[in-house]
Design an enzyme around this catalytic site. Structure first.
Site, PDB file in Angstrom:
ATOM      1  N   HIS A  90      11.585  48.299 127.123  1.00  0.00           N
ATOM      2  CA  HIS A  90      10.202  47.319 127.226  1.00  0.00           C
ATOM      3  C   HIS A  90      10.701  45.859 126.801  1.00  0.00           C
ATOM      4  CE1 HIS A  90       8.545  48.604 122.936  1.00  0.00           C
ATOM      5  NE2 HIS A  90       9.647  48.043 122.867  1.00  0.00           N
ATOM      6  N   SER A 128      13.496  50.908 122.710  1.00  0.00           N
ATOM      7  CA  SER A 128      13.364  49.670 122.225  1.00  0.00           C
ATOM      8  C   SER A 128      14.742  49.014 121.809  1.00  0.00           C
ATOM      9  CB  SER A 128      12.339  49.512 121.254  1.00  0.00           C
ATOM     10  OG  SER A 128      11.872  47.999 121.047  1.00  0.00           O
TER      11      SER A 128
END
Length: 196
Positions: free
Chosen positions: A126, A101
């Site tokens: 993501h 992330s």
């Protein structure tokens, strides 16, 4: 029983006496930075302060940024990324363990050609997420608009720094995409994989 932060001996230049300082302080003096936790405001501010201080101290000496992070808050992560682009020293980013992330976003922010992953490291990208379930209708719309802006910023950075087309990055950000160190290199997130 937790052992706390280990202490190591350190001698200031020109002094005979040795003092004991925590290992991170010692490593910071060698321009080695660590993100070994979730990205949030406190650690973000500490790392930003260190990068600025070390660049003022010597703007020609590279910084080495080690990352083992599950990700975290978007804005503190973007602040770290922006600082990495702002300071004059080149910033080497090194992934050991996991850069997920916001951790992968910071990893890709290192100086191009100086981004490295250890052979067994994992990288995950993501799209940013938000907690809509507690929001009122008006807040929900405003938060959704802000989230779209943040997604656009993150997408542009990945496109610019990986060399991948917009459609590839956009598609990858739709879900959690886990990569090995070699896959992260192929994807353009890191430039090198350390050899064993």
């Amino acid at each position: 029983m937790p052992i706390g932060v280990p202490k190591v001996p350190f001698r200031n230049p020109g002094e005979d006496d040795i003092s004991w300082i925590d290992v991170y302080n010692r490593l910071y003096r060698e321009r080695l930075l660590f993100l070994g936790q979730e990205v949030e405001s406190e650690i973000s501010n500490q790392l930003i302060g260190l990068m600025i201080y070390l660049s003022i101290e010597d703007e020609n000496k590279d910084l080495y940024f080690f990352i083992n992070s599950p990700g975290g808050w978007v804005l503190p992560g973007i602040a770290i990324y922006d600082t990495m682009q702002f300071v004059p020293p080149e910033v080497h980013t090194i992934c050991l363990g996991l850069a997920a992330s916001m951790g992968s976003f910071i990893l890709v922010g290192g100086t191009i050609t100086k981004r490295l992953a250890f052979p067994h490291a994992r990288v995950m990208i993501h799209q940013p997420a938000a907690a809509f379930y507690e929001a009122q209708a008006g807040e929900f719309v405003m938060e959704a608009e802000e989230l779209l802006k943040l997604r656009e910023i993150i997408t542009k950075v990945y496109v610019q720094r990986t060399g991948k087309p917009l459609w590839v990055v956009s598609e990858d950000l739709e879900r959690d995409v886990f990569m090995s160190a070699t896959e992260a290199q192929t994807h353009g997130i890191v430039d090198l994989v350390a050899v064993q």
